[in-house]
Design an enzyme around this catalytic site. Structure first.
Site, PDB file in Angstrom:
ATOM      1  N   GLU A 182     -14.772  44.384  33.810  1.00 41.25           N
ATOM      2  CA  GLU A 182     -14.194  45.007  35.008  1.00 41.25           C
ATOM      3  C   GLU A 182     -13.204  46.126  34.689  1.00 41.25           C
ATOM      4  OE1 GLU A 182     -13.129  42.937  38.492  1.00 41.25           O
ATOM      5  OE2 GLU A 182     -14.953  41.755  38.535  1.00 41.25           O
ATOM      6  N   HIS A 215      -7.938  36.950  36.840  1.00 37.24           N
ATOM      7  CA  HIS A 215      -8.482  35.953  35.914  1.00 37.24           C
ATOM      8  C   HIS A 215      -7.459  35.691  34.804  1.00 37.24           C
ATOM      9  CE1 HIS A 215     -12.958  35.971  36.878  1.00 37.24           C
ATOM     10  NE2 HIS A 215     -12.451  36.811  37.742  1.00 37.24           N
TER      11      HIS A 215
END
Lengths: 406, 406
Positions: free
Chosen positions: A49, A272
C-alpha cells in the site's frame, strides 16, 4: 555461510496504508516509517500500500544509506503498492498480476484499480539464494457474506502456483504481505499446504507483540472499530511465511509486532501492525522440504474445499454474465424499436401526430448507455467466468495428482 | 534415458487460425488438423488460435487415443487460444497473461480481447523434466509504422523473464508459438539472448519445407497477398525454440514446415504453415548452458535497442494519457457550463426566451458520453504508461547487470 554456520536475517513487513488524499496523516506516517526503518536497520523490508511513487521515492532517498537496494512494482491504474528495500543486491525481479481482482464498478472498494499482484525479488546472501515474494490480496469487506472470496481464492492459488514454479532454484523462500485472510481460512491453508510455507508466528521461538499475533487491532486509532466488533483481540491478516527449498533449514528465532501507537509517538505507523521476524538460516546435510509429503491427506481436503468455493463464485459469475447479456439484448431491442418508429414517422405513417423529439432522443441515449454498459459488464463477467473455470480445473488437476501419488 | 542414451522428441507447432464465424472453412480445417495429428503421432503438439473451446473439445475427443494428455489455457474474453496435446503426462501448468496487449478500442484488430498469454506445461519423459511453453504475441498489422511494437516488446521481455524464472529446475526448455516477429527483429533477439534459447530452424541438421523456413507464404490460399508483397518468399514468424538447462544437450535433427496446401488435400491446415521439429536429447557430462555468457556484448546492444523502442512507446502512451485526460476535463467543463445555464433558466434569468430542451439534452448526453469514454481511456493509458515504465526500468536493470558482470 563461509566460516559462519548460521545466517541471521531480520525481516520487516508492513501494510503502510498510504493512499493519497484518503489515508489519515499519510505523509507524517511515511516519514515515521522511514525514520524507524533507518534506525532499526533490518535486512529486508517488504511494504504494501505504498500507492504513491512519490512516497516510494522519498523513502528510497531517506533509506539509501542503510538499504542501498530497492524495487517498486508498477501495475494497474494506481500501482501495485508493493515495494522492497534490501541491504543486499537485488539480482532479478518479476511481477505476476492476479487474473481476478474484484470489480471495476465497485468504486467504493477500489481493489480492481490497484492491479493486485505478487512481486518477486531474487537476492543472494553469503551464497544462499533467497526468493522473496511480497503481495497484497483482495480485501475482505464483509466476512459473513464475502462476495470476494472466490477472487481471493483464485489469487491465493495463483500465488501458490507462482511461488512453486519460480522458486525451484532458490535455497530459501520468503513471503511477506497482507493476505487479507485469517490464519484458519481456506485460502491460507491452500497456500501453505500447496507450497510448504511455514508461518513465522506459529514457528517462532519467542514472540512479542499483540495477543495472537493480530495485525489489525481495536487499539490502533486508525482501525474501524465496528469492523472489529466480532474480534475483540483483533485479527491476524499480515504474515511472514518461509521455507527452505534445498539443503537448508530456516528457523524463526523471534517474531514481533507493533502494538498500536509506536513507542515514543502519538500515532501508529499504519492502520495495520508491522510484523518483524528474526530468521536463522543454516546449511544442513539433507533437504528439509518434506512438508508437502506429510500433509497430503489434509491438503486434498483443503483443495476440495477451495474448489467448492471457487465453484460457488463461478456460478455467481455465470449468472451475472447471463443477466448482463440479457440486459444488452433488451437495450438493443429497444433501440431497434425506436429505429422502426423513427422510420415509420419519416415514411409519414403518423403524419397527423407531433413527433416527441425530446423524449425520443432521451430514450435513445438511455438505451445506448445501457447497451454500452451492459456489453462492457458482459465482457468483464465472461473473463471472470473463464478465469474461475481455469482455476477450478487446475484445482481438479491438483486433487488428482494428490490422490494418484499419496 | 535408462539404456537409451538419446531421446527423440517430435514436436508440432501451428497457429490454427480457428476464429469462430471469421476464419474460412474452420471446422473442416480443424477436422483435417485432428486427422493429420492422429496419423502422424507426434510427441508434443502446441497449438495457437484455437479460440473456440468446442474446437478444443472436438480435438481432445479425436486425439484421446494417441495424445492422452492435454491442456487448454483460458484467459481474456475469448480465451488465450493456446492448447497443448501430449503423449506424456502433464505434471503441472501455469499461465502468465502479458500486461500489455493492444487497445480495447481497436476492435478491428481484436488482440486485446484474447488476453494474449504464455502457457507453461511441465512434462517428464524418461526422467528428463521438460518445461514446455506455448505462446502467441500481438500481431503486426503494419510493419512500416508498427504501433504495437512497444507492446510486443513488453510481451517478449515478459516471456523471456517468465521462462527464466520458471525453468530453473527444468532439464530442457521448449518454446513453440506464433511470435509475430521476423527472425532479425529486436524482440526475438532479446528473447533469445536473454533466455539462451536456440532457433530450431537455424540449428536443424536437415530442413524440408518453405524456403527460408517461412510460415506465412503467398502460396497459401488463405494468406492476404497484399500484406506479403514486400516479402515474395513469405515471412517466418512461427518458431520452435529450445535449450538444455542442466547437463543435457538438445540437437534439432530435422525441421519441416508444411508448404501451403497439405498433401492430398485441396486446402491448407491454416493461414500459417505448421513447424515440425525432431529433437534429439542426450545426457552429457557437463552443463551446456553457456549461451548467455558468450553473447553478452551483443546482448547489451539488443537490450539497449529494446529499451529505446519501449521508450518511444512510453512517450506515445504519455501523450495519449495527457490528451484523454484533457478531453475528460473539457467534457466536465461543458457539463458544468450546461448546469450553470440550466440553473440560470430555472432562476428566471432568461424568462423571455424559450429554453431549447432538445438540443440541451442532446448536448448533455454528448458531454456525458465523452466524459465517460475519455475517463476510461485515460485510465487505460495510465496502466499502459505504468507497464511501459516498469519494463523500461527492468531493461535498465538488466543492462546494468550485463555491464557489471561481463
Amino acid at each position: 555461510m563461509e566460516g559462519d554456520p548460521t545466517l541471521q536475517l531480520r525481516v520487516f513487513d508492513l501494510n503502510c496504508w498510504a493512499i493519497r488524499y484518503l489515508s489519515k496523516r499519510r505523509q507524517e506516517r511515511v516519514r515515521l516509517i522511514g525514520d524507524m526503518l533507518r534506525q532499526e536497520g533490518f535486512d529486508l523490508v517488504l511494504l504494501q500500500e505504498v500507492w504513491s511513487e512519490r512516497d516510494y521515492s522519498d523513502l528510497k532517498a531517506k533509506l539509501g544509506g542503510c538499504y542501498p537496494f530497492s524495487h517498486y512494482f508498477r501495475s494497474g491504474v494506481i500501482g501495485s503498492g508493493l515495494c522492497v528495500f534490501s541491504r543486499f543486491p537485488i539480482l532479478d525481479t518479476l511481477l505476476y498480476q492476479y487474473s481476478l481482482n474484484g470489480y471495476p464498478y465497485m468504486l467504493q472498494h477500489g481493489d480492481w484499480f490497484c492491479g493486485k499482484s505478487v512481486g518477486l525479488v531474487v537476492i543472494k546472501i553469503s551464497g544462499i539464494v533467497f526468493n522473496v515474494y511480497v503481495t497484497h490480496l483482495h480485501a475482505e469487506y464483509c466476512r459473513e457474506k464475502d462476495a470476494y472470496l472466490p477472487h481471493r481464492l483464485v489469487q491465493a492459488w495463483e500465488l501458490a502456483q507462482f511461488i512453486r514454479h519460480t522458486s525451484k532454484a532458490a535455497d530459501v523462500v520468503l513471503l511477506g504481505g497482507d493476505l487479507n485472510m485469517h490464519p484458519e481460512d481456506v485460502g491460507i491453508r491452500l497456500l501453505r499446504g500447496w507450497t510448504g510455507l511455514r508461518d513465522a508466528f506459529a514457528e517462532a521461538t519467542r514472540f512479542e507483540g499483540c495477543e495472537d499475533g493480530c495485525t489489525l487491532i481495536p487499539n490502533n486509532c486508525f482501525t474501524v472499530k465496528t469492523e472489529l466488533l466480532p474480534f475483540p483481540l483483533g485479527i491476524r491478516i499480515d504474515y511472514i511465511l518461509y521455507k527452505a527449498v534445498s539443503s537448508f533449514t530456516v528457523k524463526c528465532e523471534e517474531l514481533k509486532t507493533t502494538t498500536g501507537t509506536a513507542p515514543g509517538m502519538d500515532i501508529p505507523f499504519s492502520d495495520h501492525e508491522a510484523v518483524m521476524a528474526t530468521l536463522h538460516i543454516r546449511r544442513q546435510g539433507q533437504a528439509a522440504d518434506s512438508n508437502l509429503g506429510t500433509a497430503e491427506p489434509t491438503l486434498a481436503d483443503v483443495v476440495t474445499e477451495a474448489r467448492t468455493e471457487v465453484g460457488v463464485g463461478l456460478r455467481a459469475a455465470q449468472r451475472q454474465r447471463y443477466s448482463t447479456g440479457r440486459m444488452a439484448v433488451l437495450a438493443l431491442l429497444l433501440l431497434l424499436l425506436q429505429a422502426a418508429a423513427a422510420l415509420g414517422t419519416l415514411a409519414g405513417l403518423a403524419a397527423g401526430q407531433p413527433f416527441p423529439k425530446l423524449s425520443f432522443s432521451l430514450l435513445a441515449f438511455f438505451a445506448i448507455g445501457i447497451l454500452l454498459l451492459a456489453t462492457g459488464l458482459h465482457l468483464f463477467h465472461t473473463i471472470e467466468v473463464k478465469m474461475l473455470q481455469g482455476t477450478e480445473e487446475q484445482l481438479r488437476m491438483a486433487l488428482r495428482a494428490l490422490q494418484e501419488h499419496p
